[in-house]
Enzyme design. Sequence first.
Site, PDB file in Angstrom:
ATOM      1  N   GLU A 119       0.808  -1.196   0.064  1.00  0.00           N
ATOM      2  CA  GLU A 119      -0.307  -0.190   0.073  1.00  0.00           C
ATOM      3  C   GLU A 119       1.400   1.376   0.080  1.00  0.00           C
ATOM      4  O   GLU A 119       2.132   1.422   0.253  1.00  0.00           O
ATOM      5  CB  GLU A 119      -1.009   0.026   1.043  1.00  0.00           C
ATOM      6  CG  GLU A 119      -1.582  -1.149   1.026  1.00  0.00           C
ATOM      7  CD  GLU A 119      -2.690  -1.062   2.985  1.00  0.00           C
ATOM      8  OE1 GLU A 119      -2.276  -0.224   2.965  1.00  0.00           O
ATOM      9  OE2 GLU A 119      -3.872  -1.883   2.866  1.00  0.00           O
ATOM     10  N   LYS A 121       2.506   4.465   1.579  1.00  0.00           N
ATOM     11  CA  LYS A 121       2.492   4.955   2.833  1.00  0.00           C
ATOM     12  C   LYS A 121       2.262   6.557   3.064  1.00  0.00           C
ATOM     13  O   LYS A 121       2.933   7.573   2.312  1.00  0.00           O
ATOM     14  CB  LYS A 121       4.265   5.059   3.831  1.00  0.00           C
ATOM     15  CG  LYS A 121       4.615   5.019   4.621  1.00  0.00           C
ATOM     16  CD  LYS A 121       5.428   5.368   5.662  1.00  0.00           C
ATOM     17  CE  LYS A 121       5.235   5.454   6.926  1.00  0.00           C
ATOM     18  NZ  LYS A 121       5.406   6.215   6.937  1.00  0.00           N
ATOM     19  N   ASP A 123       1.662  10.582   3.790  1.00  0.00           N
ATOM     20  CA  ASP A 123       2.327  10.806   5.214  1.00  0.00           C
ATOM     21  C   ASP A 123       1.406  12.395   5.463  1.00  0.00           C
ATOM     22  O   ASP A 123       1.120  13.603   5.016  1.00  0.00           O
ATOM     23  CB  ASP A 123       3.617  11.580   4.432  1.00  0.00           C
ATOM     24  CG  ASP A 123       4.505  11.793   4.901  1.00  0.00           C
ATOM     25  OD1 ASP A 123       4.061  11.567   6.270  1.00  0.00           O
ATOM     26  OD2 ASP A 123       5.290  12.492   4.650  1.00  0.00           O
ATOM     27  N   GLU A 176      -5.451   7.500   7.888  1.00  0.00           N
ATOM     28  CA  GLU A 176      -4.753   9.434   7.560  1.00  0.00           C
ATOM     29  C   GLU A 176      -5.595   9.690   6.935  1.00  0.00           C
ATOM     30  O   GLU A 176      -6.282   9.954   5.662  1.00  0.00           O
ATOM     31  CB  GLU A 176      -3.287   8.436   6.205  1.00  0.00           C
ATOM     32  CG  GLU A 176      -2.231   9.072   6.595  1.00  0.00           C
ATOM     33  CD  GLU A 176      -1.263   9.393   7.699  1.00  0.00           C
ATOM     34  OE1 GLU A 176      -2.055   7.770   8.899  1.00  0.00           O
ATOM     35  OE2 GLU A 176       0.040   9.288   8.206  1.00  0.00           O
ATOM     36  N   TYR A 224      -6.848   1.754   6.005  1.00  0.00           N
ATOM     37  CA  TYR A 224      -6.406   0.915   5.801  1.00  0.00           C
ATOM     38  C   TYR A 224      -6.373   0.019   7.381  1.00  0.00           C
ATOM     39  O   TYR A 224      -5.867  -1.318   6.910  1.00  0.00           O
ATOM     40  CB  TYR A 224      -4.964   1.065   5.394  1.00  0.00           C
ATOM     41  CG  TYR A 224      -3.907   2.288   6.064  1.00  0.00           C
ATOM     42  CD1 TYR A 224      -3.537   3.571   5.818  1.00  0.00           C
ATOM     43  CD2 TYR A 224      -4.233   2.256   7.592  1.00  0.00           C
ATOM     44  CE1 TYR A 224      -3.152   4.374   6.947  1.00  0.00           C
ATOM     45  CE2 TYR A 224      -3.148   2.297   8.757  1.00  0.00           C
ATOM     46  CZ  TYR A 224      -2.777   3.872   8.047  1.00  0.00           C
ATOM     47  OH  TYR A 224      -2.589   4.915   8.997  1.00  0.00           O
ATOM     48  N   LYS A 312      10.753   3.240   2.533  1.00  0.00           N
ATOM     49  CA  LYS A 312      11.130   5.181   2.838  1.00  0.00           C
ATOM     50  C   LYS A 312      11.898   5.431   1.393  1.00  0.00           C
ATOM     51  O   LYS A 312      12.692   4.903   0.957  1.00  0.00           O
ATOM     52  CB  LYS A 312      11.183   5.397   3.948  1.00  0.00           C
ATOM     53  CG  LYS A 312      11.345   5.686   4.867  1.00  0.00           C
ATOM     54  CD  LYS A 312      10.335   7.008   5.573  1.00  0.00           C
ATOM     55  CE  LYS A 312      10.282   6.817   7.253  1.00  0.00           C
ATOM     56  NZ  LYS A 312      10.624   8.401   7.332  1.00  0.00           N
ATOM     57  N   CYS A 405      16.291  47.730 -12.431  1.00  0.00           N
ATOM     58  CA  CYS A 405      16.604  47.206 -13.502  1.00  0.00           C
ATOM     59  C   CYS A 405      18.416  45.741 -13.185  1.00  0.00           C
ATOM     60  O   CYS A 405      19.419  47.139 -12.859  1.00  0.00           O
ATOM     61  CB  CYS A 405      16.433  47.071 -14.593  1.00  0.00           C
ATOM     62  SG  CYS A 405      16.947  45.076 -15.603  1.00  0.00           S
ATOM     63  N   CYS A 408      20.417  46.247 -16.800  1.00  0.00           N
ATOM     64  CA  CYS A 408      20.084  48.014 -17.141  1.00  0.00           C
ATOM     65  C   CYS A 408      20.400  48.979 -16.678  1.00  0.00           C
ATOM     66  O   CYS A 408      20.877  49.966 -16.513  1.00  0.00           O
ATOM     67  CB  CYS A 408      19.418  47.954 -18.270  1.00  0.00           C
ATOM     68  SG  CYS A 408      18.056  48.672 -17.893  1.00  0.00           S
ATOM     69  N   CYS A 421      11.765  45.073 -15.950  1.00  0.00           N
ATOM     70  CA  CYS A 421      12.465  46.028 -16.413  1.00  0.00           C
ATOM     71  C   CYS A 421      11.576  46.554 -17.559  1.00  0.00           C
ATOM     72  O   CYS A 421      10.998  45.898 -18.835  1.00  0.00           O
ATOM     73  CB  CYS A 421      13.729  46.049 -16.665  1.00  0.00           C
ATOM     74  SG  CYS A 421      14.427  47.032 -17.696  1.00  0.00           S
ATOM     75  N   CYS A 427      17.606  46.080 -22.876  1.00  0.00           N
ATOM     76  CA  CYS A 427      18.308  45.243 -21.631  1.00  0.00           C
ATOM     77  C   CYS A 427      18.886  44.201 -22.582  1.00  0.00           C
ATOM     78  O   CYS A 427      18.274  43.353 -22.784  1.00  0.00           O
ATOM     79  CB  CYS A 427      16.803  45.690 -20.912  1.00  0.00           C
ATOM     80  SG  CYS A 427      17.729  44.356 -19.380  1.00  0.00           S
TER      81      CYS A 427
HETATM   82  N1  LIG Z   1      11.613  16.126  10.862  1.00  0.00           N
HETATM   83  C1  LIG Z   1      11.171  15.495  11.738  1.00  0.00           C
HETATM   84  O1  LIG Z   1      11.203  16.769  13.116  1.00  0.00           O
HETATM   85  C2  LIG Z   1      10.981  14.335  12.923  1.00  0.00           C
HETATM   86  C3  LIG Z   1      10.476  13.803  13.722  1.00  0.00           C
HETATM   87  C4  LIG Z   1       9.712  13.205  13.967  1.00  0.00           C
HETATM   88  C5  LIG Z   1       9.332  12.423  13.698  1.00  0.00           C
HETATM   89  N2  LIG Z   1      10.056  12.227  12.188  1.00  0.00           N
HETATM   90  C6  LIG Z   1       8.659  11.481  11.078  1.00  0.00           C
HETATM   91  O2  LIG Z   1       8.599  10.694  11.165  1.00  0.00           O
HETATM   92  C7  LIG Z   1       9.002   8.915  11.191  1.00  0.00           C
HETATM   93  C8  LIG Z   1       8.352   8.546  12.279  1.00  0.00           C
HETATM   94  O3  LIG Z   1       7.419   8.840  12.750  1.00  0.00           O
HETATM   95  P1  LIG Z   1       5.742   8.176  13.004  1.00  0.00           P
HETATM   96  O4  LIG Z   1       5.760   6.571  13.881  1.00  0.00           O
HETATM   97  O5  LIG Z   1       4.873   8.679  13.217  1.00  0.00           O
HETATM   98  O6  LIG Z   1       5.645   7.445  11.802  1.00  0.00           O
HETATM   99  P2  LIG Z   1       6.197   5.900  11.213  1.00  0.00           P
HETATM  100  O7  LIG Z   1       7.173   6.815   9.660  1.00  0.00           O
HETATM  101  O8  LIG Z   1       6.871   5.371  12.032  1.00  0.00           O
HETATM  102  O9  LIG Z   1       4.938   5.579  10.320  1.00  0.00           O
HETATM  103  C9  LIG Z   1       3.534   4.892  11.455  1.00  0.00           C
HETATM  104  C10 LIG Z   1       2.737   5.789  10.489  1.00  0.00           C
HETATM  105  O10 LIG Z   1       2.773   5.524   9.432  1.00  0.00           O
HETATM  106  C11 LIG Z   1       0.539   5.880   9.180  1.00  0.00           C
HETATM  107  N3  LIG Z   1       0.342   5.377   7.086  1.00  0.00           N
HETATM  108  C12 LIG Z   1       0.611   5.883   5.998  1.00  0.00           C
HETATM  109  N4  LIG Z   1      -0.144   4.858   5.151  1.00  0.00           N
HETATM  110  C13 LIG Z   1      -0.238   3.771   6.214  1.00  0.00           C
HETATM  111  C14 LIG Z   1      -0.077   2.974   5.263  1.00  0.00           C
HETATM  112  N5  LIG Z   1      -1.307   2.278   4.513  1.00  0.00           N
HETATM  113  N6  LIG Z   1      -0.297   1.086   6.842  1.00  0.00           N
HETATM  114  C15 LIG Z   1       0.005   1.237   7.362  1.00  0.00           C
HETATM  115  N7  LIG Z   1       0.534   3.105   8.212  1.00  0.00           N
HETATM  116  C16 LIG Z   1       0.711   3.680   7.226  1.00  0.00           C
HETATM  117  C17 LIG Z   1       0.399   5.364  10.331  1.00  0.00           C
HETATM  118  O11 LIG Z   1      -0.237   6.630  10.483  1.00  0.00           O
HETATM  119  C18 LIG Z   1       1.740   4.889  11.680  1.00  0.00           C
HETATM  120  O12 LIG Z   1       1.342   5.272  11.694  1.00  0.00           O
HETATM  121  C19 LIG Z   1      10.393   9.224  11.119  1.00  0.00           C
HETATM  122  O13 LIG Z   1      10.933   8.422  10.763  1.00  0.00           O
HETATM  123  C20 LIG Z   1      10.771  11.018  10.619  1.00  0.00           C
HETATM  124  O14 LIG Z   1      10.822  11.010   9.149  1.00  0.00           O
HETATM  125  C21 LIG Z   1      10.411  13.361  11.595  1.00  0.00           C
HETATM  126 ZN   LIG Z   2      16.662  46.471 -17.669  1.00  0.00          ZN
END
Ligand SMILES: NC(=O)c1ccc[n+]([C@@H]2O[C@H](COP(=O)([O-])OP(=O)(O)OC[C@H]3O[C@@H](n4cnc5c(N)ncnc54)[C@H](O)[C@@H]3O)[C@@H](O)[C@H]2O)c1
Ligand SMILES: [Zn+2]
Length: 667
Positions: A119, A121, A123, A176, A224, A312, A405, A408, A421, A427
């Site tokens: 599936e 993932k 975000d 999500e 899901y 990922k 500009c 020119c 400009c 120019c």
């Molecule tokens: N940038 C930052 O400061 C920061 C801070 C914390 C976490 N993060 C990011 O979050 C990641 C870890 O966090 P996490 O545990 O929240 O998420 P995760 O990346 O471990 O993913 C788990 C989540 O994926 C979701 N998901 C989406 N599609 C799905 C599907 N088809 N089936 C099952 N689950 C699905 C679910 O909601 C589940 O809770 C880290 O690797 C990082 O990339 C970033």
């Molecule tokens: Zn110019």
Amino acid sequence: MDKKERIRELVDIINDLNYHYYVLDNPKVSDKEYDKLYDELVKLEQETGIVLSDSPTQRVGATPLEKFEKHKHLGKLWSLDKCKTALELKNWDTRVRRLIEEYNRENEERLPNPTYVVEYKFDGLTINLTYREGKLVQGATRGNGEIGEAILPQIKTIKSIPLSIKFKGTVEIQGEGLMPLSVLEEYNKTADEPLKNARNAAAGALRNLDPKVTAKRKLIAYFYNVGYIEGKSFNTHLEMIDFLKENRLPVSEYIKTFNSIDEVIEEIERVKEVRNTLDVLTDGLVIKINDMRTREVLGYTQKFPRWAIAYKFEAEEMTTKLIDVKWNVGRTGKVTPTAILEPVEIGGVTVKRATLNNWDDIQRKKVKIGCRVWIRRSNDVIPEIMGTVEDSCENPKEIEKPKECPACGSELIQEGVHIFCPNSLSCKPQLVSRLVHYASRDAMNIEGFSEKTAEQLYEELGLEDIPGLYELKFEQLINLDRFGKKKAENLLNAIEKSKNCRLDSFIFALGIPNVGKKTATDLANTFKSLERLMNATYEELIAIPDIGDKVANNIIEFFTDEKIISNINKLLDEGVNPVYKEEKIENDTIFSGKTVVVTGTIEGISRKEAKEIITKMGGKVSSSVSKKTDYVIVGENPGSKYDKAVELGIKIITGREFLDIIDSFSE
Ligand SMILES: NC(=O)c1ccc[n+]([C@@H]2O[C@H](COP(=O)([O-])OP(=O)(O)OC[C@H]3O[C@@H](n4cnc5c(N)ncnc54)[C@H](O)[C@@H]3O)[C@@H](O)[C@H]2O)c1
Ligand SMILES: [Zn+2]
């Protein structure tokens, strides 16, 4: 620093990053930077065996915010184990198979060979719905996996989530909440404070105390997983997904199953290529074992199930420091800012520059020199600055709006959000890029004419406008640096040759704002002469399928500019002669004057291409078979049209035969 100290430090850093990400919905670093620290911590914990009680590796998400009521989930919500390479994925698969084998050796009732469900993932923000007696009674965030924030009024603003379902038992359904990328783009066009990315946009909207704000963000959701269900069980993941569909929950259309991890890896490669065409943010694929009994046997770690893993993708977002902003003049005189960045790698490419659209955009995004900024780069799209990382500025310097500009020195003029400009005649960058565009392949196709040539003509021969090209003399060119007899002759010949040109190429060469090759061709096909195009009315223009209000107005304005008219007249006086050529339609082929139907797939050629070729060969393509049909072309897996053709006794052409006909036609 010894390992123990580093562990303490990493735990503190990551907990702080988690707070900004999960609680404030406003991350301080990109996921890639975060993952690097997290992976370092995991490695040190494994090496030393030291796991601090507040280590982020032992917990899911973060503690829910006080401002919302709490909701205790009936079934726990998990995080996902992750991998980034095919090798890591294979290692996961080896572990899974080993556990299955071990179980099978010790138990009578064997587990089946694994089937993998793949599936997207998504975000966004994880949400968990509770239905009781068929009614939606709660909606919550994941929180720390056991307790989340109750955000039912916000969740109810997502129109695709049913308020009541057929199933009457108590059930919790996980999915999500997402902001489509097109919605984000539209929102950011006018927002006082643009949103930095689709994930934070969705999370911030759902965790806003005012559901009216949530509603404005136009979120969608995909589900899901069933986390808890009363009086029902599923044998497989697919059965569970069917249950969600029967109860009319929005489920992604994309879900595939495979019987080997190698096939999964092939699929990952395929999806990598197309993921940028999706309208929702995905940061990878999730691979899950389909069989529920196997899932029970494999179980969970502290943080994630052993029966699933996220693959990922390369990150598309990074943060880096803004070093400077340079203003450049384009072909139309528009002066636009380019960001100069501390080099940063995004998806295997080093990015040093990014676009900022205009000065207003800089203000809205609060971009200042010396600050860290969010950069987004997806595939072939030019990297863009999405916003500023909060509290990241060292001696920030305001970006000033240029008054003159940069090329020119002319005083700039403001039109809407853009600055121009006005000195279109002398120019340099404007003239140079106009010349280069005019001479380019899809335009007048003047061979051997480079940007360097344009600069030389401007600087050394004082060429001031495009018609001047046609007055260049051999004696002038031969004196230029790097020009020999041959090169001068070739250039003059190429310029001479360009006088006989196609109408569509000429229209494109003129450089009307927002008129690309495709629109130029549409215009040529509609008006068939330059004169008719120059006199076109708004109504005539807007009637062309792909031309909207903006482009129609651009065209009208272009042809009312006196300087432009005078330049076009000069070109015509010099002998430039744009002619409209009808697409030649053959009237001596097997398809001439015949009605043809295509059914099934023909290898190596799309349905659209097949239709175009038949039309070119003088045939008429129809979508349904009747007594009037002359030929039916039958590819692989033909539909009922084939049966109908046989029934009516219509002449059949196989896909193979069709390909032969095309070959002999194009020879
Ligand atoms: N940038 C930052 O400061 C920061 C801070 C914390 C976490 N993060 C990011 O979050 C990641 C870890 O966090 P996490 O545990 O929240 O998420 P995760 O990346 O471990 O993913 C788990 C989540 O994926 C979701 N998901 C989406 N599609 C799905 C599907 N088809 N089936 C099952 N689950 C699905 C679910 O909601 C589940 O809770 C880290 O690797 C990082 O990339 C970033
Ligand atoms: Zn110019």
